[in-house]
Motif scaffolding. Structure first.
Motif, PDB file in Angstrom:
ATOM      1  N   HIS A   1       0.895  -1.309  -0.056  1.00  0.00           N
ATOM      2  CA  HIS A   1      -0.064  -0.016  -0.097  1.00  0.00           C
ATOM      3  C   HIS A   1       0.792   1.198   0.171  1.00  0.00           C
ATOM      4  O   HIS A   1       0.333   2.234  -0.296  1.00  0.00           O
ATOM      5  CB  HIS A   1      -0.871   0.129   1.347  1.00  0.00           C
ATOM      6  CG  HIS A   1      -0.350  -0.054   2.514  1.00  0.00           C
ATOM      7  ND1 HIS A   1       0.713  -1.127   2.874  1.00  0.00           N
ATOM      8  CD2 HIS A   1      -0.049   0.890   3.453  1.00  0.00           C
ATOM      9  CE1 HIS A   1       1.082  -1.035   4.093  1.00  0.00           C
ATOM     10  NE2 HIS A   1       0.662   0.261   4.433  1.00  0.00           N
ATOM     11  N   MET A   2       2.026   1.204   0.323  1.00  0.00           N
ATOM     12  CA  MET A   2       3.149   2.292   0.466  1.00  0.00           C
ATOM     13  C   MET A   2       4.246   2.136  -0.698  1.00  0.00           C
ATOM     14  O   MET A   2       5.001   2.990  -0.874  1.00  0.00           O
ATOM     15  CB  MET A   2       3.769   2.334   1.496  1.00  0.00           C
ATOM     16  CG  MET A   2       2.978   2.463   2.708  1.00  0.00           C
ATOM     17  SD  MET A   2       2.132   4.158   2.980  1.00  0.00           S
ATOM     18  CE  MET A   2       3.693   4.899   3.784  1.00  0.00           C
TER      19      MET A   2
ATOM     20  N   TYR B   1      -2.144  10.463   3.256  1.00  0.00           N
ATOM     21  CA  TYR B   1      -2.228   9.103   2.630  1.00  0.00           C
ATOM     22  C   TYR B   1      -2.461   9.105   1.095  1.00  0.00           C
ATOM     23  O   TYR B   1      -1.622   8.579   0.421  1.00  0.00           O
ATOM     24  CB  TYR B   1      -3.318   7.999   3.360  1.00  0.00           C
ATOM     25  CG  TYR B   1      -3.405   6.836   2.643  1.00  0.00           C
ATOM     26  CD1 TYR B   1      -2.225   6.178   2.350  1.00  0.00           C
ATOM     27  CD2 TYR B   1      -4.653   6.176   2.663  1.00  0.00           C
ATOM     28  CE1 TYR B   1      -2.494   4.678   1.828  1.00  0.00           C
ATOM     29  CE2 TYR B   1      -4.667   4.595   2.350  1.00  0.00           C
ATOM     30  CZ  TYR B   1      -3.565   4.002   1.819  1.00  0.00           C
ATOM     31  OH  TYR B   1      -3.685   2.911   1.275  1.00  0.00           O
TER      32      TYR B   1
ATOM     33  N   TYR C   1       2.579   5.959   7.341  1.00  0.00           N
ATOM     34  CA  TYR C   1       1.656   5.053   7.404  1.00  0.00           C
ATOM     35  C   TYR C   1       0.432   5.652   8.182  1.00  0.00           C
ATOM     36  O   TYR C   1       0.675   5.824   9.445  1.00  0.00           O
ATOM     37  CB  TYR C   1       2.298   3.808   8.128  1.00  0.00           C
ATOM     38  CG  TYR C   1       1.289   2.619   8.416  1.00  0.00           C
ATOM     39  CD1 TYR C   1       0.503   2.126   7.068  1.00  0.00           C
ATOM     40  CD2 TYR C   1       1.008   2.254   9.722  1.00  0.00           C
ATOM     41  CE1 TYR C   1      -0.508   1.164   7.804  1.00  0.00           C
ATOM     42  CE2 TYR C   1       0.063   1.308  10.014  1.00  0.00           C
ATOM     43  CZ  TYR C   1      -0.453   0.705   9.007  1.00  0.00           C
ATOM     44  OH  TYR C   1      -1.731  -0.162   9.418  1.00  0.00           O
ATOM     45  N   HIS C   2      -0.881   5.266   7.685  1.00  0.00           N
ATOM     46  CA  HIS C   2      -2.114   5.714   8.418  1.00  0.00           C
ATOM     47  C   HIS C   2      -2.681   4.296   8.730  1.00  0.00           C
ATOM     48  O   HIS C   2      -3.053   3.573   9.643  1.00  0.00           O
ATOM     49  CB  HIS C   2      -2.857   6.728   7.858  1.00  0.00           C
ATOM     50  CG  HIS C   2      -4.204   6.824   8.366  1.00  0.00           C
ATOM     51  ND1 HIS C   2      -5.324   6.492   7.748  1.00  0.00           N
ATOM     52  CD2 HIS C   2      -4.463   7.236   9.681  1.00  0.00           C
ATOM     53  CE1 HIS C   2      -6.437   6.803   8.405  1.00  0.00           C
ATOM     54  NE2 HIS C   2      -5.981   7.283   9.524  1.00  0.00           N
ATOM     55  N   HIS C   3      -3.202   3.658   7.435  1.00  0.00           N
ATOM     56  CA  HIS C   3      -3.772   2.246   7.324  1.00  0.00           C
ATOM     57  C   HIS C   3      -3.642   1.737   6.078  1.00  0.00           C
ATOM     58  O   HIS C   3      -3.050   2.219   5.208  1.00  0.00           O
ATOM     59  CB  HIS C   3      -5.345   2.512   7.562  1.00  0.00           C
ATOM     60  CG  HIS C   3      -6.274   2.804   6.513  1.00  0.00           C
ATOM     61  ND1 HIS C   3      -6.190   4.392   6.009  1.00  0.00           N
ATOM     62  CD2 HIS C   3      -6.879   2.335   5.738  1.00  0.00           C
ATOM     63  CE1 HIS C   3      -6.910   4.398   4.779  1.00  0.00           C
ATOM     64  NE2 HIS C   3      -7.416   3.094   4.512  1.00  0.00           N
ATOM     65  N   THR C   4      -3.738   0.407   6.033  1.00  0.00           N
ATOM     66  CA  THR C   4      -3.533  -0.232   4.831  1.00  0.00           C
ATOM     67  C   THR C   4      -4.746  -0.319   3.980  1.00  0.00           C
ATOM     68  O   THR C   4      -5.894  -0.846   4.340  1.00  0.00           O
ATOM     69  CB  THR C   4      -3.270  -1.911   4.956  1.00  0.00           C
ATOM     70  OG1 THR C   4      -2.179  -1.692   5.866  1.00  0.00           O
ATOM     71  CG2 THR C   4      -2.697  -2.649   3.955  1.00  0.00           C
TER      72      THR C   4
END
Ligand code: PLP
Length: 428
Positions: A84-85, A286, A296-299
């Motif tokens: 996700h990143m 994000y 990073y916040h959430h996937t």
């Protein structure tokens, strides 16, 4: 078999059959006995149902959503997972943002997709824009206003309502009167009321709200891509939608965008929004909207974003205006066919009929549940009854995106005609 019948009947369902070759059709017979024979430390055995193949039937999804997906969108969701990143993911997210700006017709920088269904976007809008104690005005002419009022009450907003029967709409003087009386910071209205089948006129509401120092929040979950909407030109401050209706993505992602005014209110809040997951200040980072390095916040739902990207690509290739026209033409064709069957459309004024979701007055003497059950059983077709205040009043048919063509309209008409012949009719 079911699968073969559908192969013959509907090309679009047949295409979807081809995609599932990777799923196991039989589970190794040795699995269960081996488990029983060995001594195990587990007190909960593997559930027998999970040792059977996945059962998801082929259906014509002609209700108010989710709808059938183009094979290309299904295939996109089946691509291998990336992080996700990862930089490729950020590029895909940038493409999604541009796609949302296109389908919303907005230049707003603060534009993104929420990881969640349409309700997550409703909550994101209210949780971030409203602070406890602030007045919020909600137009209720179906279920969606009721839901947003409920959400706003949960965060301690001072909720004011203007209420009409399903199928009715609000005139500009009526809205202005309420804005003057309640002085809200936010006014909510639904563009495509999928519970009543009404598309609400949008021109002039934004100007009224801004004259009264109020932000305009609009729900376009059921109308996006199916009925004309211009976020910037119509002065909409916060617009959200869903993925699974005319956009033709799987459920689970929800486009949303905020005007500069809405963004200012969010970034100058005194209190933190109640939800960490839906905090737009985090999500702005994000989604690369704040110009700062991403942390990073959430996937995010990686596969869901792949599909969303692809459905936005289809909309870009086809052209938004062409999509609006297609929905209008197919809806009118369906409406004519329904009237030929002797059915009555629930929304009387033609220009107020939502092109994506058609509401039919439940025909006299019939039980709506028997009709929907009949077309499900005999035609593998979903159409639904009403929702919230329209329960018992209407049947709902949605021909959205990929499903939106005259062949499918004919298919619905044939199924409904068949149901009217075979379902029980009381003498009234
Ligand atoms: C379907 C729908 C929603 C809710 O979307 P979910 O994805 O089910 O959470 C909200 N508003 C309208 C107008 C809808 O039709």
């Amino acid at each position: 078999m079911m699968q073969r019948t559908l192969f013959c009947r509907g090309a679009f369902l047949a295409q979807q059959v081809a995609l599932e070759s990777a799923l196991p059709t039989r589970v190794s017979a040795s699995l269960v006995p081996r488990y029983r024979r060995t001594m195990s430390s587990l007190s909960v055995p593997p559930p027998a149902c999970l040792l059977q193949p996945l059962q998801a039937p082929y259906r014509y999804m002609f209700g108010p959503g989710p709808s059938n997906l183009p094979p290309r969108v299904l295939a996109a969701g089946g691509r291998p997972i990336i992080g996700h990143m990862h930089k490729e993911m950020f590029e895909i997210m940038d493409e999604i943002k541009k796609g949302i700006q296109y389908v919303f017709q907005t230049q707003n920088k603060l534009t993104m997709a929420i990881s969640g269904s349409g309700h997550a976007a409703m909550e994101a809008a209210v949780f971030n824009v409203v602070e406890p104690g602030e007045a919020v005005l909600i137009a209720i002419n179906g279920i969606w206003g009721e839901r947003v009022a409920d959400i706003a009450e949960r965060i301690g907003a001072d909720v004011k309502r203007i209420v009409k029967h399903p199928g009715e709409w609000f005139s500009l003087p009526e809205i202005e009167q309420a804005l003057t009386q309640y002085k809200p910071v936010l006014f909510f209205i639904t563009h495509g009321e999928s519970s009543s089948g009404l598309v609400h006129p949008m021109d002039g509401i934004g100007d009224l709200c801004h004259k009264h120092n109020c932000l305009l929040l609009v729900d376009s979950v059921a109308s996006l891509g199916g009925a004309p909407l211009h976020m910037d030109k119509q002065g909409i401050d916060i617009l959200y939608s869903g993925s699974q209706k005319a956009l033709n993505s799987p459920p689970g992602t929800a486009p949303i965008s905020f005007s500069d005014q809405a963004s200012k209110k969010i970034f100058s809040r005194k209190t933190k929004p109640v939800s960490f997951l839906l905090d737009i200040r985090w999500l702005a980072n994000y989604w690369g909207c704040d110009g700062k390095p991403r942390v990073y916040h959430h996937t995010g739902p990686v596969s869901g974003f792949f599909s969303l990207r692809e459905s936005l690509a289809i909309m870009a290739e086809q052209g938004l205006e062409k999509s609006w026209k297609q929905h209008q033409e197919v809806a009118e064709y369906l409406h004519q066919g329904l009237e030929n069957l002797g059915l009555k459309l629930f929304v009387k004024e033609k220009h107020l009929r939502l092109p994506t979701v058609t509401t039919i007055t439940v025909p006299q003497g019939y039980d709506w549940k028997e009709i929907t059950a009949y077309v499900m059983k005999h035609h593998s077709m979903e159409i639904t009854g009403g929702l919230g205040p329209s329960i018992g009043m209407v049947l709902r048919v949605g021909l959205m995106g990929y499903n939106c063509n005259k062949t499918n309209a004919d298919h619905v008409l044939q199924a409904l005609g068949d149901a009217l012949k075979h379902c029980h009719k009381s003498k009234v």
